[in-house]
Scaffold this motif. Structure first.
Motif, PDB file in Angstrom:
ATOM      1  N   UNK A   1       0.818  -1.207   0.000  1.00 14.72           N
ATOM      2  CA  UNK A   1       0.000   0.000   0.000  1.00 14.72           C
ATOM      3  C   UNK A   1       0.857   1.265   0.000  1.00 14.72           C
ATOM      4  N   UNK A   2       2.018   1.187   0.670  1.00 18.10           N
ATOM      5  CA  UNK A   2       2.895   2.352   0.764  1.00 18.10           C
ATOM      6  C   UNK A   2       4.037   2.312  -0.249  1.00 18.10           C
ATOM      7  N   UNK A   3       4.099   1.266  -1.060  1.00 19.15           N
ATOM      8  CA  UNK A   3       5.122   1.166  -2.095  1.00 19.15           C
ATOM      9  C   UNK A   3       6.310   0.305  -1.737  1.00 19.15           C
ATOM     10  N   UNK A   4       6.359  -0.231  -0.527  1.00 17.74           N
ATOM     11  CA  UNK A   4       7.468  -1.106  -0.121  1.00 17.74           C
ATOM     12  C   UNK A   4       7.243  -2.466  -0.775  1.00 17.74           C
ATOM     13  N   UNK A   5       8.273  -2.975  -1.436  1.00 18.34           N
ATOM     14  CA  UNK A   5       8.175  -4.279  -2.099  1.00 18.34           C
ATOM     15  C   UNK A   5       8.347  -5.399  -1.072  1.00 18.34           C
ATOM     16  N   UNK A   6       7.282  -6.209  -0.824  1.00 16.59           N
ATOM     17  CA  UNK A   6       7.454  -7.323   0.118  1.00 16.59           C
ATOM     18  C   UNK A   6       8.273  -8.442  -0.541  1.00 16.59           C
ATOM     19  N   UNK A   7       9.450  -8.698   0.015  1.00 17.55           N
ATOM     20  CA  UNK A   7      10.321  -9.716  -0.578  1.00 17.55           C
ATOM     21  C   UNK A   7      10.112 -11.094   0.043  1.00 17.55           C
ATOM     22  N   UNK A   8       9.574 -11.143   1.254  1.00 17.99           N
ATOM     23  CA  UNK A   8       9.218 -12.428   1.869  1.00 17.99           C
ATOM     24  C   UNK A   8       8.532 -12.152   3.204  1.00 17.99           C
ATOM     25  N   UNK A   9       7.889 -13.205   3.716  1.00 21.29           N
ATOM     26  CA  UNK A   9       7.210 -13.144   5.009  1.00 21.29           C
ATOM     27  C   UNK A   9       7.367 -14.522   5.646  1.00 21.29           C
ATOM     28  N   UNK A  10       8.228 -14.605   6.649  1.00 19.06           N
ATOM     29  CA  UNK A  10       8.474 -15.868   7.343  1.00 19.06           C
ATOM     30  C   UNK A  10       7.595 -15.947   8.578  1.00 19.06           C
ATOM     31  N   UNK A  11       6.933 -17.089   8.750  1.00 19.28           N
ATOM     32  CA  UNK A  11       6.114 -17.317   9.940  1.00 19.28           C
ATOM     33  C   UNK A  11       6.543 -18.632  10.576  1.00 19.28           C
ATOM     34  N   UNK A  12       6.882 -18.567  11.855  1.00 16.92           N
ATOM     35  CA  UNK A  12       7.318 -19.747  12.592  1.00 16.92           C
ATOM     36  C   UNK A  12       6.292 -20.075  13.671  1.00 16.92           C
ATOM     37  N   UNK A  13       5.646 -21.226  13.557  1.00 22.63           N
ATOM     38  CA  UNK A  13       4.618 -21.627  14.502  1.00 22.63           C
ATOM     39  C   UNK A  13       5.138 -22.514  15.617  1.00 22.63           C
ATOM     40  N   UNK A  14       4.301 -22.713  16.616  1.00 23.45           N
ATOM     41  CA  UNK A  14       4.580 -23.586  17.771  1.00 23.45           C
ATOM     42  C   UNK A  14       5.853 -23.197  18.511  1.00 23.45           C
ATOM     43  N   UNK A  15       6.224 -21.941  18.467  1.00 25.35           N
ATOM     44  CA  UNK A  15       7.522 -21.521  18.994  1.00 25.35           C
ATOM     45  C   UNK A  15       7.743 -21.905  20.456  1.00 25.35           C
ATOM     46  N   UNK A  16       6.767 -21.757  21.353  1.00 27.30           N
ATOM     47  CA  UNK A  16       7.059 -22.108  22.740  1.00 27.30           C
ATOM     48  C   UNK A  16       7.274 -23.604  22.983  1.00 27.30           C
ATOM     49  N   UNK A  17       6.867 -24.445  22.034  1.00 31.14           N
ATOM     50  CA  UNK A  17       6.863 -25.880  22.323  1.00 31.14           C
ATOM     51  C   UNK A  17       7.634 -26.755  21.344  1.00 31.14           C
ATOM     52  N   UNK A  18       8.257 -26.184  20.316  1.00 31.96           N
ATOM     53  CA  UNK A  18       8.866 -27.041  19.290  1.00 31.96           C
ATOM     54  C   UNK A  18      10.187 -27.672  19.692  1.00 31.96           C
ATOM     55  N   UNK A  19      10.858 -27.132  20.672  1.00 28.24           N
ATOM     56  CA  UNK A  19      12.121 -27.695  21.111  1.00 28.24           C
ATOM     57  C   UNK A  19      13.320 -26.982  20.500  1.00 28.24           C
ATOM     58  N   UNK A  20      14.465 -27.208  21.118  1.00 29.10           N
ATOM     59  CA  UNK A  20      15.700 -26.497  20.783  1.00 29.10           C
ATOM     60  C   UNK A  20      16.167 -26.736  19.352  1.00 29.10           C
ATOM     61  N   UNK A  21      16.089 -27.976  18.889  1.00 28.05           N
ATOM     62  CA  UNK A  21      16.564 -28.278  17.532  1.00 28.05           C
ATOM     63  C   UNK A  21      15.740 -27.565  16.471  1.00 28.05           C
ATOM     64  N   UNK A  22      14.423 -27.535  16.658  1.00 30.29           N
ATOM     65  CA  UNK A  22      13.552 -26.845  15.702  1.00 30.29           C
ATOM     66  C   UNK A  22      13.815 -25.346  15.719  1.00 30.29           C
ATOM     67  N   UNK A  23      14.048 -24.784  16.907  1.00 30.92           N
ATOM     68  CA  UNK A  23      14.341 -23.358  16.988  1.00 30.92           C
ATOM     69  C   UNK A  23      15.657 -23.028  16.285  1.00 30.92           C
ATOM     70  N   UNK A  24      16.662 -23.895  16.445  1.00 24.75           N
ATOM     71  CA  UNK A  24      17.935 -23.696  15.746  1.00 24.75           C
ATOM     72  C   UNK A  24      17.730 -23.762  14.234  1.00 24.75           C
ATOM     73  N   UNK A  25      16.889 -24.690  13.785  1.00 25.35           N
ATOM     74  CA  UNK A  25      16.594 -24.794  12.355  1.00 25.35           C
ATOM     75  C   UNK A  25      15.868 -23.546  11.856  1.00 25.35           C
ATOM     76  N   UNK A  26      14.983 -23.006  12.676  1.00 25.29           N
ATOM     77  CA  UNK A  26      14.296 -21.764  12.312  1.00 25.29           C
ATOM     78  C   UNK A  26      15.285 -20.609  12.159  1.00 25.29           C
ATOM     79  N   UNK A  27      16.233 -20.516  13.090  1.00 22.46           N
ATOM     80  CA  UNK A  27      17.236 -19.451  13.005  1.00 22.46           C
ATOM     81  C   UNK A  27      18.120 -19.609  11.778  1.00 22.46           C
ATOM     82  N   UNK A  28      18.416 -20.857  11.421  1.00 24.02           N
ATOM     83  CA  UNK A  28      19.192 -21.107  10.200  1.00 24.02           C
ATOM     84  C   UNK A  28      18.400 -20.666   8.977  1.00 24.02           C
ATOM     85  N   UNK A  29      17.097 -20.889   9.001  1.00 25.01           N
ATOM     86  CA  UNK A  29      16.245 -20.440   7.896  1.00 25.01           C
ATOM     87  C   UNK A  29      16.248 -18.910   7.803  1.00 25.01           C
TER      88      UNK A  29
END
Length: 193
Positions: free
Chosen positions: A156-184
């Motif tokens: 709407x304001x002219x900013x080009x959206x290049x991506x939108x990352x959404x990470x679910x289950x964050x409080x419960x996914x565990x350390x390995x999944x969180x590390x994988x999310x950070x790598x992403x």
């Protein structure tokens, strides 16, 4: 490249803060200039008051809004990092959008429709939420979040959206999944900018 990060999470111990740290370090490793606006640390006042509107209409932008608008104006890219609470952004960030992305700065109405005054900038959004991703996908919430933010704010304001990352289950996914999310996050930021 001048990169602005608008960050909204009250806890420095949160996964969102780890996302922020990863984003900042990845951008700096690639030689970008990075400015972080941590809305909670700044104590940003999110309520759009009648006096704000009157001042903006009179061309007398309140100083706290002007500071944020200057950061946005200088940025080539803007990344928003925040959690999804009650299917939306935290109130402090919504207030930031309400006050800072004002008429005459972020958009205007012209003879041919909407003038997108922030054109030429790139935008990335990174969100976390507690609900499993599969549920958000199934009920249409993932797509809804992208429409309201990527199209309703960025495009709407002219900013080009290049991506939108959404990470679910964050409080419960565990350390390995969180590390994988950070790598992403690291890989995506490195590839986009």
């Amino acid at each position: 490249m001048n990169h602005l990060i608008v960050y909204a999470h009250p806890s420095s111990e949160s996964f969102n803060h780890a996302v922020l740290d990863t984003t900042v370090s990845t951008l700096k490793e690639k030689g970008h200039q990075v400015t972080v606006r941590d809305l909670y640390t700044l104590g940003f006042q999110p309520v759009l008051k009648p006096e704000d509107t009157a001042a903006l209409r009179a061309g007398q932008t309140p100083s706290d809004i002007k500071i944020e608008q200057e950061h946005i104006a200088q940025a080539d890219a803007i990344t928003f990092i925040y959690p999804i609470w009650w299917t939306g952004m935290p109130a402090i960030l919504k207030g930031y959008i309400d006050r800072v992305f004002s008429y005459g700065f972020a958009y205007a109405y012209g003879e041919t429709g909407i003038d997108k005054l922030l054109s030429g900038k790139k935008g990335l959004i990174i969100n976390t939420h507690g609900t499993p991703k599969e549920i958000y996908d199934q009920i249409g919430m993932t797509e809804g979040l992208k429409v309201t933010s990527d199209i309703g704010i960025l495009e709407f304001t002219g900013i080009e959206p290049v991506d939108h990352l959404l990470f679910g289950s964050v409080p419960s996914v565990g350390e390995e999944a969180l590390k994988a999310n950070l790598k992403q996050v690291q890989d995506k930021v490195a590839s986009l900018f």
